[in-house]
Design a protein around this motif. Sequence first.
Motif, mmCIF file in Angstrom:
data_model
loop_
_atom_site.group_PDB
_atom_site.id
_atom_site.type_symbol
_atom_site.label_atom_id
_atom_site.label_comp_id
_atom_site.label_asym_id
_atom_site.label_seq_id
_atom_site.Cartn_x
_atom_site.Cartn_y
_atom_site.Cartn_z
ATOM 1 N N PRO A 72 5.060 46.362 20.770
ATOM 2 C CA PRO A 72 5.229 46.622 21.803
ATOM 3 C C PRO A 72 6.340 47.049 22.367
ATOM 4 O O PRO A 72 7.145 48.304 23.162
ATOM 5 N N ARG A 73 7.956 46.560 22.036
ATOM 6 C CA ARG A 73 9.264 46.984 22.299
ATOM 7 C C ARG A 73 9.729 48.128 21.868
ATOM 8 O O ARG A 73 10.104 48.831 22.352
ATOM 9 N N TYR A 74 8.788 48.401 20.424
ATOM 10 C CA TYR A 74 9.638 49.579 19.714
ATOM 11 C C TYR A 74 8.818 51.105 20.684
ATOM 12 O O TYR A 74 8.930 52.017 19.970
ATOM 13 N N ALA A 75 7.486 50.846 20.524
ATOM 14 C CA ALA A 75 6.296 51.736 21.350
ATOM 15 C C ALA A 75 7.169 52.246 22.628
ATOM 16 O O ALA A 75 7.528 53.420 23.040
ATOM 17 N N GLU A 76 7.869 51.422 23.257
ATOM 18 C CA GLU A 76 8.949 51.018 24.550
ATOM 19 C C GLU A 76 9.327 51.810 24.597
ATOM 20 O O GLU A 76 9.834 53.501 24.849
ATOM 21 N N VAL A 77 10.339 52.035 23.255
ATOM 22 C CA VAL A 77 11.769 52.484 22.369
ATOM 23 C C VAL A 77 11.558 53.958 22.362
ATOM 24 O O VAL A 77 11.816 54.951 23.174
ATOM 25 N N ARG A 78 10.076 54.621 21.872
ATOM 26 C CA ARG A 78 9.626 55.458 21.141
ATOM 27 C C ARG A 78 9.101 56.674 22.590
ATOM 28 O O ARG A 78 9.745 57.895 22.189
#
Length: 623
Positions: A222-228
């Motif tokens: 979820p953290r990298y989904a937010e980054v994208r």
Amino acid sequence: MAFRALNRLHLNKLALNPTTIVSQPPEDNRHPLKRLFSYAKGQRRRVWMAVGASILNKIFDLAPPALIGAAVDVVVEREDSLIASLGVVDVFDQLIVLAAATVVVWGLESAFQYAHSWLWRNLAQSIQHELRLEAYGHIQELELAYFHEQSSGGLMSILNDDINQLERFLDTGANDLIKVMTTAVVVSIAFFALAPGVAWMAMLPIPFILWGSFKFQKLLAPRYAEVRERVGLLNGQLANNLSGIATIKSFTTEDYEKERIAAESDAYRQANQKAIKLSSAFSPLIRMVIVVGFVATLVYGGHLVLEDALAVGTYSVLVFLTQRLLWPLTRLGQTFDQYQRAMASTNRVMNLLETPIHIDDGDRALAPADVDGALVLDDVTFAYPEREPILEGFDLDIPAGATVGIVGATGSGKTTLINLLLRFYEPQAGRITIDGADISQLQMSDLRGAIGLVSQSVFLFHGTVRENIAYGTFDATDAQVEEAARAAEADEFIRQLPDGYDTVVGERGETLSGGQRQRLSIARALLKDPPILIFDEATSAVDNETEAAIQRSLNKVTEDRTTLIIAHRLSTVRNADFIVVLDDGHIVEQGRHEALVADDGLYARLWRVQTGELEGVGETVLV
């Protein structure tokens, strides 16, 4: 100069009607890798070849510890070594055999390293290329309503940054994961074959490492989904500001926009920091787990050697293999970091590809040369989402070859008619036909190929004047381009440009005046030579002299073709075969200019407004 293909995402005036419909992809709970490879069926053979090369490279990379152990065994055991039991008794000959085996192993390891590097990198480039083209092609098929809730910068982020992120993972990360798994399998087999009593100690950290890896994956996803998502928003704001740089400068809002970009960039930075904070903790924690297994093997294995329960050569192999097994696991943090970034990007690309297309292409061919141009709107009803119908029970019959003027107040449905004729939108009821053929059954390319559009909002690509006129008619000769320019009263000003027809216009044609851009747009439509021509406020951005010149050319180019002229200036439609007056989505008047003026209705009132006969009313009555 090549046109920039992604500029096709430009939305002209026809696409600016507000709507809340957004095509959303169906929810897909499959793993991102499964979603990806379902779109990469043509590359599966190369994928398996790359996987095979990675596995073989790692197998031969793990062979040196065994050769070292064999060398120790030869030196210690001499004629009683393992190699001696194979028939090579002389100790020096045994070392020669080991040397030859080493050369072969290192040669094969190097060959497969080259193979997996070449295969993965080329595979990454191929998948990146194919996925980008497929995603861009899918975007072009989506209805205009989709773009109303999407920024061009956000779409560019998916087409460029997200696909590049996936390419970076396939380039190196996929190979690293395969090698780690291969190492675990091969070393485990070797341990249990050589020394089952020591094997469990070396394997002890692996369950904790795997558990920690999966745990970190779930936390990182979820953290990298937010980054994208954040980088998409940032790119969207940057693209928006670059497009509106003239407005920013005219309102002196440079500092305000810099703050907005700073806020978006900081949100992107903070999202990355959250992900980095977690991913950076992985390797140190794994190292502490790994050292337990390594120390256990070192101490307990050494104890067995001292007790003569384990051969020195075997002990050497175990120590080296333990290091080969456990130490690469410390890099899993970096690999998983790259993996999660790639999977977040993959989901965004797949969601775009799986966005449904609501306007289906027809299967009936239509050759423009065979089109007479008779248009009929039969009992058409259309409403933009969550709004009252703008057209309801609408009927209009336009004979082939007729020149029709369409006028009316703002919101009367003029531009909606064009949206429906070009199938940018579908009516909720009724049908539209060309020469009796329902346009919903026609192939989209043939339908739009039969219609030439000159819009009020002109878009020119970064390229030469000649390229812009020939856009869409790429096989046109220079003579045909220049003839179309003359018909649009554009040839004279073009020849006065620094390089004439080869003059490069800036992006969106900003180096030209509004009237010049409009005339190039008219030339572009005339070069297409369609049986149906639509002029949407085509003379709104030109002066009176230029309008008169364009009007002269229109009298020529409208012969033997159906022409619809949506006009703000009623003088533009004065000579039309008949004029349709719209009000609130209905035809309230219809006829020739003289008859409509004599009827003293809405058209007559609008005419008096524009000719100055009706005082106190501005020209804002029309759009």
